[in-house]
Design a protein around this motif. Structure first.
Motif, PDB file in Angstrom:
ATOM      1  N   THR A  11     -49.894 -43.383 -15.190  1.00 54.42           N
ATOM      2  CA  THR A  11     -49.608 -42.457 -14.089  1.00 54.42           C
ATOM      3  C   THR A  11     -48.104 -42.296 -13.891  1.00 54.42           C
ATOM      4  N   ILE A  14     -46.582 -40.297 -16.757  1.00 52.88           N
ATOM      5  CA  ILE A  14     -46.836 -38.860 -16.606  1.00 52.88           C
ATOM      6  C   ILE A  14     -45.915 -38.260 -15.558  1.00 52.88           C
ATOM      7  N   MET A 190     -55.397 -39.231 -24.062  1.00 55.37           N
ATOM      8  CA  MET A 190     -54.661 -39.526 -22.835  1.00 55.37           C
ATOM      9  C   MET A 190     -53.443 -40.410 -23.087  1.00 55.37           C
ATOM     10  N   SER A 193     -50.482 -38.320 -23.268  1.00 57.13           N
ATOM     11  CA  SER A 193     -50.362 -37.320 -22.204  1.00 57.13           C
ATOM     12  C   SER A 193     -48.938 -37.151 -21.657  1.00 57.13           C
ATOM     13  N   VAL A 197     -47.345 -33.447 -21.143  1.00 54.29           N
ATOM     14  CA  VAL A 197     -46.900 -33.024 -19.814  1.00 54.29           C
ATOM     15  C   VAL A 197     -45.418 -32.648 -19.840  1.00 54.29           C
ATOM     16  N   GLU A 256     -52.898 -40.532  -9.158  1.00 53.01           N
ATOM     17  CA  GLU A 256     -53.063 -40.340 -10.601  1.00 53.01           C
ATOM     18  C   GLU A 256     -53.685 -38.983 -10.904  1.00 53.01           C
ATOM     19  N   TYR A 260     -51.574 -35.485 -12.387  1.00 52.08           N
ATOM     20  CA  TYR A 260     -52.124 -34.925 -13.621  1.00 52.08           C
ATOM     21  C   TYR A 260     -52.422 -33.431 -13.470  1.00 52.08           C
ATOM     22  N   THR A 261     -53.031 -33.040 -12.342  1.00 44.28           N
ATOM     23  CA  THR A 261     -53.408 -31.634 -12.167  1.00 44.28           C
ATOM     24  C   THR A 261     -52.189 -30.737 -11.960  1.00 44.28           C
ATOM     25  N   THR A 264     -50.891 -30.163 -15.540  1.00 44.82           N
ATOM     26  CA  THR A 264     -51.744 -29.503 -16.546  1.00 44.82           C
ATOM     27  C   THR A 264     -52.358 -28.193 -16.077  1.00 44.82           C
ATOM     28  N   SER A 270     -59.203 -32.198 -16.275  1.00 45.78           N
ATOM     29  CA  SER A 270     -58.971 -33.281 -15.324  1.00 45.78           C
ATOM     30  C   SER A 270     -60.237 -34.046 -14.975  1.00 45.78           C
ATOM     31  N   VAL A 273     -60.134 -37.846 -15.662  1.00 48.87           N
ATOM     32  CA  VAL A 273     -59.186 -38.506 -14.753  1.00 48.87           C
ATOM     33  C   VAL A 273     -59.790 -38.604 -13.359  1.00 48.87           C
TER      34      VAL A 273
END
Length: 414
Positions: A11, A14, A190, A193, A197, A256, A260-261, A264, A270, A273
């Motif tokens: 997390t 990212i 992942m 990732s 990102v 987390e 991520y959202t 992406t 998602s 996740v």
């Protein structure tokens, strides 16, 4: 990745990649857009497994239920939650926009609109017809997630109704094994990732520069304030009163997911996740999250309908058209219906926004301007949609715990 002997969580990696990508995108500018394909390759690696993931998660989620009755109870609860929060979401968007009046502060000097392509003819009949596939293999190859979800639900129920217990157990074990394989593959993707990102964020900020913050500032600020209000008041309120989870804890424990959202802008990517956060942070059984989260990715669009409400008010204020109670009610119900339609349409978010604006006889040129900066809004719509899926999943899980506790008490008392 390790710093001073300590391993940095994925997390955090990212989040750091997102910030670094944005900074380099702003500093270097246009050249960074030429490297955006690296981020898109990573995103495609996730999207390629989405159809198998939806199939195995929905089917294993259904077959893990004790019977069709428990499945029906969970379905009724989560669908009621999704429908009600969607209706409330549009009302929140309208209320915040009417309070702040972003259209009166708007300045479109120097902004260029973007041509919007795609059919705007999305009817209720088309939506329901589009839910059911005439060829499941074509559905899978086309990547139609809504049809895939319906097929998976039907297959899952069919497995539960199998009379031969030995055959049923064999089929269930087979899908459980496939689920393990699919999530092992997702775990591989992942790991890299942060790289994906980084390049996605660098591309966005390299393309728009500082303008991504300033050009649509009034509308974007209003929209994100409405999103925050919905998270704190609606999601936070529901979880606090039903589960004892306050809004601050919900936002902290779901970090987390929303990191991520934001990076992406993909609800379906998602899903794993979201399920991971539900299990690890909120103790939600996979038997519930594997059904409610994929379902929410196709029918829960709170972030989208908040945007519809904000944009309708925004354009009305720009052109000087007043909005009365009747119009507001029409916006709420039309946006709730429209938000779940148009699955599979490229750029459907902006197309459906165009449909909303046209339905109220407002000028569509401003929608073209919004389209040019849609990534800025898409970060919010995807994040709120997914947080809504998570909040609904936690809500249903806690309701199931209470239901099981009451039944146990009855049996003990008997």
């Amino acid at each position: 990745m390790k710093i001073a002997g300590k391993k940095i969580s994925l997390t955090t990696q990212i989040f750091l990649a997102m910030i670094l990508g944005a900074i380099l995108g702003l500093i270097i500018g246009e050249p960074m857009t030429k490297l955006g394909f690296i981020g898109n390759i990573w995103l495609n690696c996730i999207k390629m497994i989405v159809v198998p993931m939806v199939i195995v998660t929905i089917i294993t989620g259904i077959t893990s239920q004790k019977d069709v009755k428990s499945l029906g109870r969970i379905s009724a609860r989560i669908m009621s939650y999704y429908i009600l929060t969607t209706l409330v979401a549009c009302a929140v968007g309208l209320a915040v926009a009417l309070l702040i009046k972003p259209g009166t502060m708007a300045n479109f000097t120097g902004l260029a609109s973007k041509e919007i392509t795609g059919s705007a003819d999305i009817t209720i009949a088309d939506f329901f017809m589009g839910m059911f596939s005439s060829n499941m293999f074509k559905t899978f190859s086309d990547g139609n997630i809504l049809q895939t979800l319906i097929i998976s639900v039907l297959v899952g129920i069919a497995i539960l109704r199998m009379k031969n217990e030995a055959f049923k157990e064999t089929v269930i074990n087979g899908f459980n094994a496939l689920s393990e394989m699919v999530f092992s593959l997702i775990g591989m993707v992942m790991i890299v990732s942060p790289i994906g990102v980084f390049f996605l964020m660098a591309e966005s900020f390299g393309k728009y520069g500082a303008g991504i913050f300033t050009s649509m500032a009034t509308l974007a600020g209003t929209y994100y304030l409405a999103c925050l209000a919905h998270i704190v008041l609606i999601y936070g309120g529901v979880l606090w009163f039903t589960s004892g989870i306050n809004p601050i804890r919900f936002l902290k424990d779901s970090a987390e997911l929303w990191i991520y959202t934001i990076s992406t802008c993909s609800s379906v990517a998602s899903i794993p996740v979201n399920m991971k956060v539900a299990k690890e942070k909120f103790d939600v059984p996979e038997s519930i999250s594997s059904f409610t989260v994929p379902l929410g990715s196709q029918m829960n669009y709170d972030g989208s309908v908040i945007l519809y409400g904000c944009v309708i008010v925004f354009i009305s204020q720009v052109v000087g058209v007043p909005i009365n109670i009747g119009v507001m009610l029409k916006v709420i119900f039309l946006s709730a219906i429209l938000s779940t339609g148009g699955g599979g349409i490229p750029g459907s978010g902006i197309v459906k926004l165009l449909v909303m604006v046209e339905a109220f006889g407002l000028p569509t040129e401003i929608v073209g301007i919004i389209a040019a900066f849609y990534r800025l809004f898409d970060m919010g719509t995807t994040t709120l949609n997914c947080l809504g899926d998570l909040a609904g999943t936690v809500f249903v899980s806690k309701m199931e715990e209470k239901f099981a506790g009451k039944n146990k008490a009855k049996v003990t008392g008997a």
